[in-house]
Scaffold this motif. Structure first.
Motif, short mmCIF file in Angstrom:
data_model
loop_
_atom_site.label_atom_id
_atom_site.label_comp_id
_atom_site.label_asym_id
_atom_site.label_seq_id
_atom_site.Cartn_x
_atom_site.Cartn_y
_atom_site.Cartn_z
N ASP A 35 0.68 5.78 -0.51
CA ASP A 35 -0.15 6.99 -0.54
C ASP A 35 0.02 7.61 -1.92
O ASP A 35 0.99 8.32 -2.19
CB ASP A 35 0.30 7.95 0.56
CG ASP A 35 -0.69 9.08 0.80
OD1 ASP A 35 -1.39 9.46 -0.17
OD2 ASP A 35 -0.77 9.56 1.94
N GLU A 69 1.98 6.17 4.13
CA GLU A 69 0.74 6.92 4.36
C GLU A 69 1.10 8.22 5.06
O GLU A 69 1.57 8.20 6.19
CB GLU A 69 -0.24 6.10 5.20
CG GLU A 69 -1.58 6.79 5.37
CD GLU A 69 -2.59 5.88 6.06
OE1 GLU A 69 -3.41 5.26 5.36
OE2 GLU A 69 -2.53 5.77 7.31
N ARG A 78 -4.11 8.83 2.94
CA ARG A 78 -4.77 7.53 2.88
C ARG A 78 -3.97 6.58 2.00
O ARG A 78 -3.77 6.87 0.81
CB ARG A 78 -6.18 7.68 2.32
CG ARG A 78 -6.91 6.34 2.12
CD ARG A 78 -8.17 6.52 1.29
NE ARG A 78 -8.79 5.23 0.97
CZ ARG A 78 -9.75 5.06 0.07
NH1 ARG A 78 -10.22 6.12 -0.58
NH2 ARG A 78 -10.25 3.85 -0.17
N ALA A 79 -3.50 5.48 2.56
CA ALA A 79 -2.80 4.47 1.78
C ALA A 79 -3.81 3.63 1.00
O ALA A 79 -4.86 3.25 1.54
CB ALA A 79 -1.97 3.57 2.70
N GLN A 80 -3.49 3.34 -0.26
CA GLN A 80 -4.31 2.45 -1.08
C GLN A 80 -3.41 1.41 -1.73
O GLN A 80 -2.23 1.66 -2.00
CB GLN A 80 -5.09 3.24 -2.12
CG GLN A 80 -6.15 4.16 -1.52
CD GLN A 80 -7.09 4.75 -2.56
OE1 GLN A 80 -6.92 5.88 -2.99
NE2 GLN A 80 -8.09 3.98 -2.97
N ARG A 98 0.83 -1.20 0.00
CA ARG A 98 0.00 0.00 0.00
C ARG A 98 0.87 1.25 0.00
O ARG A 98 1.85 1.34 0.74
CB ARG A 98 -0.94 0.01 1.21
CG ARG A 98 -1.75 -1.29 1.35
CD ARG A 98 -2.63 -1.31 2.58
NE ARG A 98 -3.79 -0.43 2.43
CZ ARG A 98 -4.88 -0.77 1.75
NH1 ARG A 98 -4.98 -1.95 1.18
NH2 ARG A 98 -5.90 0.06 1.66
#
Length: 320
Positions: free
Chosen positions: A214, A287, A244-246, A212
């Motif tokens: 950002d 993040e 927000r980490a994705q 993950r």
């Protein structure tokens, strides 16, 4: 006049576009056009002048003036995280920025420069504090060391100086970066070539494609830089991500969804072995802690990948 170093590069050229959108055309672009392909990033922009980065540095070190300078946006750097020639990286990234800072401070010219989230190394804490900083390569170290150079001077500043720690930026005008371009760029190329996206298998406790980051659209980067231009009372070192980490899977799914909506019949994901040379040197999670920039007054929302990736792919579709 506004000076934009790295103005033919990815973030710099988008910043020039943002200034043009405000009706600002008195812009000096500083860059290295040894790779002439980068000129395409400025072909639809309006600027007053261009100067080679070495010529600009010589004039800065000589104490030359450039007339009335409203601000300097310093985006120019060697950004390759795989570059291990430390003398070269420190000269281009660290020493160059020190000279530019001295010139700006002497003239009370606002300086807004690009730092990097790479200063945090493997994390897992991404807050603007020394105890969380552990750079893992020369690029990260050069950015880290300049931030350290600036910190003791922040309390005594008489003009604006801001360092922005960019997280994973994607968007238009990055095509010249090759392997260093964003995953969104690479996913689009892979979908065009084979109809499938390639992601790494699991690492550092994350499942396949579930590492993950950002991911932040370059339009949001430009918006923050221009907000700082409007707020010269703000100085400091700030994270710049979405907060927000994705996952890489989410970016891939956003690209696949866009491709299918635009007539593609493909859209699978292949997971490939995690490269040996990246083990222990790969940020499996980033993040941004955005509390400092929010406290400074920036209150606009940031795009998630479900919004930003199709926006980018729309641009690629229009511009080739």
């Amino acid at each position: 006049m506004i000076i934009v170093t790295g103005g033919a590069g990815f973030i710099g050229s988008n910043l020039v576009q943002g200034l043009n959108a405000r009706g600002i055309f008195d812009i000096l672009v500083v860059d290295d056009l040894s790779d002439g392909h980068k000129c395409l990033n400025l072909a639809d922009a309006d600027i007053r002048d261009y100067m080679d980065k070495d010529d600009f540095l010589a004039r800065i070190e000589a104490g030359d003036d450039f007339g009335t300078v409203e601000a300097v946006f310093h985006e120019g750097a060697c950004s390759a995280t795989t570059e291990w020639d430390g003398r070269f990286v420190m000269k281009v990234n660290y020493e160059y920025t020190k000279a530019l800072l001295a010139w700006c401070l002497a003239r009370k010219v606002p300086l807004i420069y690009a730092s990097s989230a790479s200063v945090y190394g493997m994390g897992p804490n991404f807050r603007e504090a020394r105890e969380f900083e552990q750079p893992l390569n020369m690029y990260a170290y050069s950015k880290f060391l300049f931030d350290c150079h600036l910190r003791p001077q922040l309390d005594g500043l008489q003009s604006q100086v801001v360092g922005l720690r960019y997280f994973n930026v994607y968007g238009p005008r990055e095509q010249h970066k090759g392997s260093m371009a964003s995953v969104a760029w690479h996913f689009n190329n892979q979908l065009n070539d084979s109809g499938r996206v390639r992601l790494f298998e699991g690492s550092d406790g994350y499942g396949p494609g579930e590492q993950r980051r950002d991911f932040i659209h370059v339009d949001d980067i430009v918006a923050v830089n221009l907000w700082l231009l409007d707020n010269p009372q703000v100085s400091g070192i700030y994270n710049l991500g979405t907060g927000r980490a994705q996952s890489f899977n989410e970016v891939a799914r956003a690209a696949i969804k866009w491709a299918r909506a635009n007539g593609s019949e493909g859209g699978g994901i292949d997971y490939i072995p995690f490269p040996e040379h990246l083990k222990g040197r790969y940020q499996s999670f980033t993040e941004a802690d955005m509390s400092a920039l929010r406290k400074a007054g920036y209150d606009r929302p940031f795009m998630d990948v479900e919004t930003g990736v199709p926006r980018y792919l729309d641009w690629l579709s229009r511009n080739g």
